[in-house]
Structures are given as C-alpha cells and as structure tokens.
Design an enzyme around this catalytic site. Structure first.
Site, PDB file in Angstrom:
ATOM      1  N   ARG A  73       0.588  -1.685   0.281  1.00 33.95           N
ATOM      2  CA  ARG A  73       0.115  -0.241   0.208  1.00 33.95           C
ATOM      3  C   ARG A  73       1.178   1.244  -0.005  1.00 33.95           C
ATOM      4  NH1 ARG A  73      -3.508   0.155   4.320  1.00 33.95           N
ATOM      5  NH2 ARG A  73      -4.791  -2.166   3.656  1.00 33.95           N
ATOM      6  N   ARG A 142      -1.559   6.331   9.837  1.00 34.45           N
ATOM      7  CA  ARG A 142      -1.416   6.073   8.470  1.00 34.45           C
ATOM      8  C   ARG A 142      -2.131   6.937   7.658  1.00 34.45           C
ATOM      9  NH1 ARG A 142      -4.657  -0.288   8.978  1.00 34.45           N
ATOM     10  NH2 ARG A 142      -3.456  -1.036  10.600  1.00 34.45           N
ATOM     11  N   LYS A 210      -4.223   0.782  15.508  1.00 34.86           N
ATOM     12  CA  LYS A 210      -3.858   1.487  14.064  1.00 34.86           C
ATOM     13  C   LYS A 210      -4.198   2.757  14.397  1.00 34.86           C
ATOM     14  CE  LYS A 210      -7.849  -0.845  11.931  1.00 34.86           C
ATOM     15  NZ  LYS A 210      -8.138  -1.156  10.758  1.00 34.86           N
ATOM     16  N   LYS A 212      -6.004   6.754  12.402  1.00 35.89           N
ATOM     17  CA  LYS A 212      -6.361   6.650  11.090  1.00 35.89           C
ATOM     18  C   LYS A 212      -6.687   8.554  11.965  1.00 35.89           C
ATOM     19  CE  LYS A 212      -7.671   2.616   9.420  1.00 35.89           C
ATOM     20  NZ  LYS A 212      -9.300   1.458   8.442  1.00 35.89           N
ATOM     21  N   CYS A 431     -14.492  -4.223   0.467  1.00 39.28           N
ATOM     22  CA  CYS A 431     -13.661  -3.962   0.297  1.00 39.28           C
ATOM     23  C   CYS A 431     -13.148  -5.337  -0.009  1.00 39.28           C
ATOM     24  CB  CYS A 431     -12.978  -4.858   1.757  1.00 39.28           C
ATOM     25  SG  CYS A 431     -14.356  -6.417   2.171  1.00 39.28           S
ATOM     26  N   CYS A 437      -7.653 -11.347   0.641  1.00 41.22           N
ATOM     27  CA  CYS A 437      -7.080 -10.820   2.303  1.00 41.22           C
ATOM     28  C   CYS A 437      -7.466 -12.820   3.058  1.00 41.22           C
ATOM     29  CB  CYS A 437      -8.669  -9.788   2.806  1.00 41.22           C
ATOM     30  SG  CYS A 437      -9.040  -9.857   4.717  1.00 41.22           S
ATOM     31  N   CYS A 476     -15.524  -9.530   6.242  1.00 43.09           N
ATOM     32  CA  CYS A 476     -15.553  -9.747   7.649  1.00 43.09           C
ATOM     33  C   CYS A 476     -15.741  -8.210   7.905  1.00 43.09           C
ATOM     34  CB  CYS A 476     -14.446  -9.887   8.082  1.00 43.09           C
ATOM     35  SG  CYS A 476     -12.954  -9.088   8.016  1.00 43.09           S
ATOM     36  N   CYS A 480     -13.626  -1.840   6.855  1.00 43.67           N
ATOM     37  CA  CYS A 480     -12.233  -1.952   6.096  1.00 43.67           C
ATOM     38  C   CYS A 480     -13.165  -0.744   4.583  1.00 43.67           C
ATOM     39  CB  CYS A 480     -11.682  -2.266   4.889  1.00 43.67           C
ATOM     40  SG  CYS A 480     -10.317  -3.345   5.800  1.00 43.67           S
TER      41      CYS A 480
END
Length: 577
Positions: A73, A142, A210, A212, A431, A437, A476, A480
């Site tokens: 990414r 991120r 994470k 954001k 996603c 994934c 899931c 995302c």
C-alpha cells in the site's frame, strides 16, 4: 507481576525499531513467506503477507506451500499524484503486480500479488516515483485522507496541505525502512538521516492499534469523517477558513458475536486554528499511546479509550499536554458522503473529471480497457490525478479545451464516465476480501457488482434507479469499506452469507443497525424489494433511504457506538426464503 500485554507489544518491543528479521526473511529462498513476527512488522512498512485462497485446497492436495504474495500500500496523503507518478505506478503494476492497480478506501493505491523475490525491486520503484509505503499500515498513524479535490476552493487546498503536513509529522522516524527496502539509501527527506535513532512521538511500542486521520470540507463528507480516530472539519466563515473543528473516537471494526466490540462515530471535541492543528494531532496521538489498551487488541482503538475514559477526561488530558484550551466547536453541516461523478469546475476555472471506478479496481478487460485509458490520459495530460476515499479517481486541472480530448480517450477504450449508472451503483463500495485477504469470511469485491445488478431490478420497478442510496459490503466485520455508515450495509459471516444492516445517515453522521442475519443473495434481494417499494410510495420530501428505514420501523436508530448492538429485533433467515 504477570505481563498481560498482547503478543504484538512484545514483537514491537523486540523489533529494534521495526527491523526484526525482515531482511533475513526476504533473503530466504526456501519459502515465499516470512516469519509470523516479521509479518506483523512489515505492516509498518506498508505491506501485508497474503496467499491466494482460491488455490489453497489444490496446493494442499499437492503438498505445496500456499501461494504466498504481498499486498503493498502506497502512502499518498490526500490522494494527490502527478501524471508522471501515475505512469510510474502503472508500470509497477504491469511489472510486479498482476497488471492491476487498486484504489483503496484509504485514498491511495494498493498492489496485489507481489512475490517475495520482487519485494525490494517494487519498493525501490515506488521510491523512484518519489513516494513511499512507510506507515501505510501498522500500529501508527496511517495514510491521511482529505476532501477529495484540493482544487475546488481555498478551503480544499488547505485541507490537502493539512493532510500532508500531519502525515509527515507523524511518520515513524526509524531508519529501518531505508535499510531494508532501499539498501540504506535515503529517500526524499534527507533531514531524517541525521536524526537520532528514536521514536520521539511513538516510542518503541508505537500505538496500541492503528490510527486514522481525515480532513473534511463541509458540506461534503466524502471522506467519512466520523469513521476515523481523528478528524478535522473545515470551518469557513464569511468565505474565509478560520480553523477546524476536531473530532475524535471514530472507528469501524468489530468482532462478530462480541458485543464488547462495536463501530463508533467520532465525537466533536472542540475547535483549533490551522496553526494549532498539527500540535493537536500529536497530543491526541500521545494520549492514545499512553491510555490505549495494550492487553486486548480488539479493544485497543481510540474509540474504546474514549468510551472507557469519557470524552471530557480525554479532552482535558489533550489540553493539558497542549498547554492551552481548545475552542468550542463551531457550526457546520454535512449533506452527503459520496463523490459527485462527472465534470466539476474549480475556483481557478479549470475542470476536474471524477470517474466512477467499480470497487477501485483498475485493469483491462476486452472492450473495457480502463488501465490503458488512464495511462494514455497520463501520457498527454500534465494536470495530475486524485484518488478519492470512495475508490474513484479524479482527472484534475483540465483546461476547457482539453475536456473533449479526455472524453475521446475514454470512449476509445470503452469507458463510460459513470453519470448514467444507477444512484446505488455510484454509491457502492467494497473491500477486496477473497481471494487475497486472510480475514475474509465471504466475498465482497467479486460479489457486490452482481448484487447491485439484482437490486437494480427492484429499484427500477419502484422508480428509484436515479436515487442516491449508499450500499457498502465487506467480507468480514473489520469494516474496511466502512459498511456500518452505509444506508445498506452488508458484512460477511460465512461463504455466501451476510448480515444486513439498515438505517445509517446519508451524510455519514449515524451508524446503521442490524436488520437480518446470515442472508444470501436471494434473501437480500427479497428483503429489500418491498422496502424499496414502500420507500418510493411513502417517503417524505427530501427523505433519504436510511432515514426512512428508521421512520418506517425496520430498525431503531443507532444513537451511538455503544448502542450499536442494542434495540435489535433482526429478521430471521426464514423470512427471506
């Protein structure tokens, strides 16, 4: 005393500032993988180890190793890229990454299918484009999102600048990235070479999870501000940007069956000036660093820190570290989330073309050669591109006389701008999910287009084809594609089965609510068909689908993340059969 910290905390502590044994693992030709610990550390470098799940069974029968590869990414604050960089990234896709680019919900590019022998070459090619992947993943801040088009107004330009500056300020300072991927050579920012080997903001343990950050310019909430840990809302008074409302504590992920985990919309905490904004970001990050849960990663995001400590206590601690008080939040209004497809004109009179890219996948197929079209545009158009947080792309800074040329190139490659698509398809997002994934429980990118096609039959019968209805799908519950802020959200439970959520706000300010569990494609269509029919007949003036779903009693309104699992009376699967 027993150390109750999660395993990842020990991995970070022992990593020598994100080095681990990544270099040694890359040199090991006996396997296409790297060690489990190193696969956690490479996330900080912007890459995940994956395998092709479609061929797992076949390879197991043949006693072969999984078909390992890496997703990479790019760190691309606010999604802005030059035409030259677009061509360089396109070349990387053709050389190392399955001839495809993917635009992500993080407003950047992902490469899939990069095999281990090509990892360093790919990273070095990204570096040659004056880009990097550092901190695109991992327990750090991120890629920073910003209002999609920085050329529309001065406020949009300021949003882009803030996103870039915050991203740079919060980058990890380790030299590991350069050592591992670039053979110790320095990237663009040569000032870092002389800095001491330490992490002045993160420390050796980095963040608990994470983090954001986004920057929005009302009335468009095109970056889903309330889904993020930290958000800035541009406040424009009398035509002048005066500062930013600060929102904290949003996040999408949860775990099926665990009511202690839930998505949460951010709270507006206060107001700051542009001069204070980076300082505010740093202090919010450091409070999360010190207060966040390092024992249970499922409850380690900032949203749970604020749930557990309270917004007022969190604000007080941020202000203590700032050494000054935040101002009180100022009025603002969001009216929508998605992108406006088609041509728009900026303040400087130049034109910008937003192209609908289904699920962000840029590739060539017979009769529809999107990747080639965009490459050809990049070769002749110096104005650049912007990746949006809704997986679309904007061809920017087109002079009026250049519009016809851009449209002609697209037409030659079979590409429609997207303005004739249904309102639902224009507002759809998924996603990646299967096959790459490792967390996916069900299909998403490969399934959502056909589901939308089926739902369009219902929309046509109800006369709703042109109505803007936001639909999002993930394979899931990690969220995302931000499904819990969709008017129709679908989250994978098992192969072919999804939980169906209804009732989010069209402007992204309210979460949806579970309506039906474990429904397949036909069940989804059968459940939604009569709701569309009622909506067409009974909606009030200006009423959006999510609001109607609540008013008509299909679901209760979710008033906060900690009420996401409350007030449930989900439809049973049998009702869809």
């Amino acid at each position: 005393m027993t150390d109750k910290r999660s395993k990842n905390e020990h991995i970070k502590e022992d990593s020598r500032l994100l080095r681990g044994t990544i270099s040694e693992g890359l040199a090991d030709v006996s396997t296409g993988a790297i060690s489990e610990d190193d696969s956690q550390l490479t996330k900080f470098h912007g890459t995940y180890l994956q395998d092709h799940r479609d061929v797992r069974g076949e390879r197991t029968k043949k006693k072969l190793e999984k078909a390992y590869s890496f997703m990479i990414r790019v760190r691309l604050p606010a999604g802005v890229t030059t035409s030259k960089q677009w061509l360089q990234l396109d070349a990387i896709a053709g050389t190392y990454a399955n001839d495809q680019l993917r635009l992500t919900t993080r407003q950047t590019f992902q490469f899939h299918g990069v095999i281990k022998p090509n990892m360093r070459r790919t990273m070095q090619a990204i570096n040659a484009a004056l880009l990097d992947t550092l901190a695109a993943c991992g327990d750090v801040n991120r890629n920073v999102l910003a209002a999609s088009n920085p050329y529309l107004t001065k406020a949009h330009t300021a949003a882009h600048e803030l996103a870039v500056n915050v991203s740079e300020h919060l980058l990890p300072r380790t030299g590991a990235y350069h050592e591992i991927w670039l053979d110790g050579e320095q990237v663009v920012d040569k000032t870092r070479a002389a800095e001491p080997e330490e992490e002045p903001i993160y420390g050796q343990h980095y963040l608990p999870r994470k983090f954001k950050i986004v920057v929005a310019v009302p009335p468009s909430n095109d970056i889903d501000l309330f889904a993020h840990d930290l958000g800035y809302i541009a406040i424009v008074e009398d035509g002048k940007l005066v500062g930013w409302n600060v929102a904290v504590g949003g996040g999408m992920g949860m775990t099926h069956g665990d009511t202690e985990t839930f998505p949460r919309t951010a709270d507006v905490m206060g107001f700051c000036t542009t001069e204070q904004a980076i300082d505010v970001a740093e202090k919010v990050v450091t409070v999360q660093r010190d207060w966040g849960n390092r024992e249970n990663r499922k409850r380690a995001r900032l949203k749970y820190t604020i749930e557990d400590h309270g917004l007022e206590n969190f604000r007080a601690e941020v202000e203590k570290r700032l050494g000054y008080k935040l101002g009180e939040a100022r009025p603002y209004e969001f009216t929508s989330t998605g992108d406006v497809i088609g041509w728009t004109q900026g303040a400087d009179k130049k034109w910008h073309l937003t192209l609908y890219i289904e699920n962000g996948r840029i590739k060539d197929v017979p009769g529809w050669t999107l990747r080639s079209a965009l490459r050809e545009i990049a070769e002749v158009h110096p104005g650049g591109f912007v990746v949006t947080a809704n997986q679309n792309v904007i061809v920017t800074n087109v002079p009026a006389k250049g519009k016809a040329k851009i449209e002609a190139i697209l037409k030659q490659h079979g590409i429609d701008i997207g303005t004739d698509l249904s309102g639902m398809r224009r507002n759809s997002m998924s996603c990646v999910a299967l096959p790459t994934c490792g967390l996916a429980l069900a299909e998403s990118e490969r399934f959502l287009p056909e589901l939308v096609t089926a739902l369009e039959d219902s929309l046509d019968r109800a006369g709703l084809r042109d109505d803007e209805i936001v639909i999002r799908m993930t394979g899931c519950p990690n969220g995302c594609a931000r499904p819990y802020l969709a008017e129709i959200g679908l989250v994978g439970r098992n192969p072919g089965l999804y939980n169906l959520y209804l009732g989010a706000a069209f402007n992204g300010e309210r979460l949806n609510k579970l309506y039906a569990e474990d429904v397949d494609k036909s069940g989804i269509v059968r459940l939604l068909d009569p709701i569309f029919a009622r909506y067409a007949k009974e909606r009030e003036q200006g009423e959006h689908f999510g609001d109607f779903a609540i008013r008509a009693g299909y679901v209760q309104a979710t008033t906060g993340g900690n009420r996401f699992h409350a007030d449930l009376a989900p439809v049973k699967v049998a009702a869809a059969e």
